[in-house]
Design an enzyme around this catalytic site. Structure first.
Site, mmCIF file in Angstrom:
data_model
loop_
_atom_site.group_PDB
_atom_site.id
_atom_site.type_symbol
_atom_site.label_atom_id
_atom_site.label_comp_id
_atom_site.label_asym_id
_atom_site.label_seq_id
_atom_site.Cartn_x
_atom_site.Cartn_y
_atom_site.Cartn_z
ATOM 1 C CB SER A 188 3.101 8.674 -1.195
ATOM 2 O OG SER A 188 2.944 9.294 -2.632
ATOM 3 C CB ALA A 242 -0.960 0.103 1.131
ATOM 4 C CE LYS A 243 3.405 6.112 -5.113
ATOM 5 N NZ LYS A 243 2.567 7.461 -4.614
ATOM 6 C CB VAL A 244 -0.105 5.426 2.674
ATOM 7 C CG1 VAL A 244 -1.185 4.315 2.609
ATOM 8 C CG2 VAL A 244 0.847 5.354 3.776
#
Ligand code: FBP
Length: 262
Positions: free
Chosen positions: A202, A176-178
């Site tokens: 991110s 998950a890129k947050v």
């Protein structure tokens, strides 16, 4: 360590994904600080730096440039994405199937899900197809987990970002890129919510070396497994220098001060 679906885009379980889909997502404005970077070759060359575990691009750049770099870096094909000219509610078309991405030499796919947008339902259904097809083609799945749209009051709110990471886990993303949720404690909570889905930070818009490296350091200490970064690398006058520093912080556990002293 047991095999993981994103081993091909990781080193020691951590990833530094060089994101370069900005020409689609933001347009030429993102190349202004460093005009050479409008030429994809300049950024593919950066992706051969030891610190970089994969480059993330749309299919057009993968088709045109990746064959020349396939021996030197891994590939994430971003399978959806939309331009900044679109003025509606956040939404994004699927531009490439996992099967087609696999044919381009991809190791993983990237998919943006705007949780909270009016078309969250449609995007989630598209994600189902992409995620299941990626399993058939042995591709890792990286979700750009971006809460955004009418249902989201504040997309950088810590609870919202933790929720986005959890959505990625529930729907079957490997990574998950947050966005950085504002504090080490909030990042630790995001990591907790994402459970076995790895969290990468991110990069965001360009900031100075110290504050950028500090958020990376804090994220790593909070349990994140790396970062996916574009502007904070390719918009710099000396992108190699920041990649050298990131290598120390992400893979060697160095502090911001140690990395900057090198
Ligand atoms: P940056 O490190 O430059 O923020 O790139 C990461 C990224 O997710 C890109 O893949 C994408 O083009 C962009 O950010 C989207 O940013 P925004 O938040 O403006 O939609």
């Amino acid at each position: 360590m047991l095999p993981h679906a994103t081993d091909a885009i990781s080193r020691d379980g951590k990833s530094l994904i060089l994101a370069y889909d900005h020409g689609l997502e933001h347009g030429p404005v993102d190349f202004d600080p460093n005009p050479d970077t409008a030429d994809p070759e300049r950024v593919f060359e950066l992706a051969t730096h030891d610190a970089v575990t994969a480059i993330a691009v749309q299919k057009g750049l993968a088709e045109a440039y990746y064959p020349d770099y396939a021996d030197d870096t891994a590939l994430v094909v971003k399978v959806n994405g939309t331009s900044n000219l679109w003025m509606g509610e956040p939404d994004t078309p699927v531009n490439c199937t996992p099967e087609y991405a696999a044919g381009l030499g991809a190791d993983a796919v990237g998919f943006t899900l705007y949780g909270g947008a009016n078309n969250e339902i449609g995007m989630a259904e598209e994600f189902r197809e992409v995620q299941e097809s990626s399993r058939e083609h042995d591709l890792g799945v990286v979700m750009w987990a971006y809460p955004r749209g009418q249902g989201v009051r504040n997309e950088t709110d810590d609870r919202t970002i933790a929720y986005a990471a959890r959505i990625a886990h529930e729907l079957g993303a490997d990574i998950a890129k947050v966005k950085y949720p504002g504090s080490p404690e909030a990042m630790a909570e995001t990591v907790r919510m994402s459970a076995r889905t790895r969290v990468v930070m991110s990069g965001g818009s360009k900031t100075n070396d110290e504050s950028f490296l500090r958020t990376v350091e804090e994220s790593m200490n909070a349990g994140a497994k790396g970062l996916a970064v574009g502007r904070n690398v390719f918009q710099r006058d000396n992108p190699i220098e920041i990649l050298d520093a990131l290598e120390l912080v992400v893979f060697e556990g160095a502090s911001t001060e140690e990395a900057m002293a090198e």
